[in-house]
Design a protein around this motif. Structure first.
Motif, PDB file in Angstrom:
ATOM      1  N   GLY A  61      23.124  31.804  -4.054  1.00  0.00           N
ATOM      2  CA  GLY A  61      22.202  32.050  -2.943  1.00  0.00           C
ATOM      3  C   GLY A  61      20.784  31.662  -3.317  1.00  0.00           C
ATOM      4  O   GLY A  61      20.543  31.063  -4.362  1.00  0.00           O
ATOM      5  N   THR A  62      19.840  32.027  -2.474  1.00  0.00           N
ATOM      6  CA  THR A  62      18.448  31.660  -2.730  1.00  0.00           C
ATOM      7  C   THR A  62      17.923  32.372  -3.973  1.00  0.00           C
ATOM      8  O   THR A  62      18.304  33.516  -4.242  1.00  0.00           O
ATOM      9  N   PRO A  63      17.061  31.689  -4.728  1.00  0.00           N
ATOM     10  CA  PRO A  63      16.512  32.324  -5.930  1.00  0.00           C
ATOM     11  C   PRO A  63      15.835  33.657  -5.616  1.00  0.00           C
ATOM     12  O   PRO A  63      15.147  33.805  -4.617  1.00  0.00           O
ATOM     13  N   VAL A  64      16.097  34.588  -6.478  1.00  0.00           N
ATOM     14  CA  VAL A  64      15.588  35.952  -6.493  1.00  0.00           C
ATOM     15  C   VAL A  64      16.225  36.816  -5.405  1.00  0.00           C
ATOM     16  O   VAL A  64      16.809  37.845  -5.704  1.00  0.00           O
ATOM     17  N   ALA A  65      16.181  36.391  -4.139  1.00  0.00           N
ATOM     18  CA  ALA A  65      16.770  37.206  -3.067  1.00  0.00           C
ATOM     19  C   ALA A  65      18.291  37.138  -3.076  1.00  0.00           C
ATOM     20  O   ALA A  65      18.963  38.099  -2.715  1.00  0.00           O
ATOM     21  N   GLY A  66      18.856  35.988  -3.476  1.00  0.00           N
ATOM     22  CA  GLY A  66      20.307  35.839  -3.489  1.00  0.00           C
ATOM     23  C   GLY A  66      20.923  35.674  -2.114  1.00  0.00           C
ATOM     24  O   GLY A  66      22.132  35.809  -1.953  1.00  0.00           O
ATOM     25  N   THR A  67      20.122  35.373  -1.121  1.00  0.00           N
ATOM     26  CA  THR A  67      20.619  35.215   0.244  1.00  0.00           C
ATOM     27  C   THR A  67      21.493  33.970   0.349  1.00  0.00           C
ATOM     28  O   THR A  67      21.059  32.886  -0.042  1.00  0.00           O
ATOM     29  N   PRO A  68      22.727  34.115   0.851  1.00  0.00           N
ATOM     30  CA  PRO A  68      23.579  32.931   1.011  1.00  0.00           C
ATOM     31  C   PRO A  68      22.924  31.902   1.936  1.00  0.00           C
ATOM     32  O   PRO A  68      22.208  32.260   2.868  1.00  0.00           O
ATOM     33  N   VAL A  69      23.167  30.632   1.650  1.00  0.00           N
ATOM     34  CA  VAL A  69      22.611  29.543   2.444  1.00  0.00           C
ATOM     35  C   VAL A  69      23.763  28.851   3.153  1.00  0.00           C
ATOM     36  O   VAL A  69      24.560  28.152   2.518  1.00  0.00           O
ATOM     37  N   ASP A  70      23.850  29.077   4.471  1.00  0.00           N
ATOM     38  CA  ASP A  70      24.904  28.441   5.249  1.00  0.00           C
ATOM     39  C   ASP A  70      24.776  26.932   5.160  1.00  0.00           C
ATOM     40  O   ASP A  70      23.672  26.394   5.285  1.00  0.00           O
ATOM     41  N   GLY A  71      25.891  26.269   4.923  1.00  0.00           N
ATOM     42  CA  GLY A  71      25.905  24.809   4.892  1.00  0.00           C
ATOM     43  C   GLY A  71      25.414  24.200   3.600  1.00  0.00           C
ATOM     44  O   GLY A  71      25.340  22.975   3.495  1.00  0.00           O
ATOM     45  N   ALA A  72      25.045  25.025   2.622  1.00  0.00           N
ATOM     46  CA  ALA A  72      24.607  24.464   1.334  1.00  0.00           C
ATOM     47  C   ALA A  72      25.764  23.680   0.729  1.00  0.00           C
ATOM     48  O   ALA A  72      26.895  24.154   0.684  1.00  0.00           O
ATOM     49  N   ASP A  73      25.482  22.473   0.310  1.00  0.00           N
ATOM     50  CA  ASP A  73      26.516  21.575  -0.206  1.00  0.00           C
ATOM     51  C   ASP A  73      25.955  20.843  -1.415  1.00  0.00           C
ATOM     52  O   ASP A  73      25.230  19.849  -1.274  1.00  0.00           O
ATOM     53  N   ALA A  74      26.275  21.336  -2.604  1.00  0.00           N
ATOM     54  CA  ALA A  74      25.740  20.750  -3.832  1.00  0.00           C
ATOM     55  C   ALA A  74      26.194  19.302  -3.996  1.00  0.00           C
ATOM     56  O   ALA A  74      25.403  18.455  -4.420  1.00  0.00           O
ATOM     57  N   ASP A  75      27.439  19.005  -3.665  1.00  0.00           N
ATOM     58  CA  ASP A  75      27.931  17.631  -3.832  1.00  0.00           C
ATOM     59  C   ASP A  75      27.156  16.660  -2.953  1.00  0.00           C
ATOM     60  O   ASP A  75      26.788  15.566  -3.391  1.00  0.00           O
TER      61      ASP A  75
END
Length: 150
Positions: A61-75
């Motif tokens: 998730g986002t740094p520090v808050a850990g909030t999931p990021v919808d649609g995050a795609d590392a590849d």
């Protein structure tokens, strides 16, 4: 002897807090700063450092808050960074196997660095939240990996 087309002077800390992108007409210009860790290394290491940020967001998730990021795609992010790198004149094709290993190297570095910082104490105030978040995120990630698959 290292291949000069793949090894040379690198930023070595090319993370999202050390660059920004700005539109310049039809192009996007990357503005990089904070050169205190410049050294010699594999060019893919700078790509791996940048890619690690995307992997971290997907996994933690986002740094520090850990909030999931919808649609995050590392590849997808890594592919875009690699395409940009390879589009530069005379840039060699990225060795994807090496890049994968270097991203894993970043994962190991961040975990060991942050765990050591916690053990040794005296963490700078401006880094404490990030370091504690990294350690907690790795603890949670490891616990999830140990859960039986359903």
């Amino acid at each position: 002897e290292a291949d000069g087309a793949r090894y040379g002077i690198i930023h070595h800390d090319l993370n999202v807090s050390n660059y920004f992108a700005r539109e310049d007409g039809d192009a996007v210009q990357l503005c990089v700063f904070d050169f205190d860790q410049v050294c010699r290394g594999w060019y893919e290491l700078d790509i791996a450092q940048t890619a690690w940020a995307a992997v971290m967001v997907v996994d933690f998730g986002t740094p520090v808050a850990g909030t999931p990021v919808d649609g995050a795609d590392a590849d997808k992010f890594v592919d875009a960074v690699v395409r940009g790198y390879e589009a530069v004149a005379d840039a060699p094709r990225v060795d994807r196997d090496r890049l994968t290993r270097l991203i894993e190297n970043r994962r190991c570095f961040y975990e060991s660095f942050c765990r050591r910082a916690q053990r040794e104490g005296d963490i700078p105030a401006d880094m404490a939240a990030f370091i504690n978040w990294i350690v907690a995120a790795f603890d949670k990630y490891r616990a999830q990996q140990q859960q039986p698959q359903q």
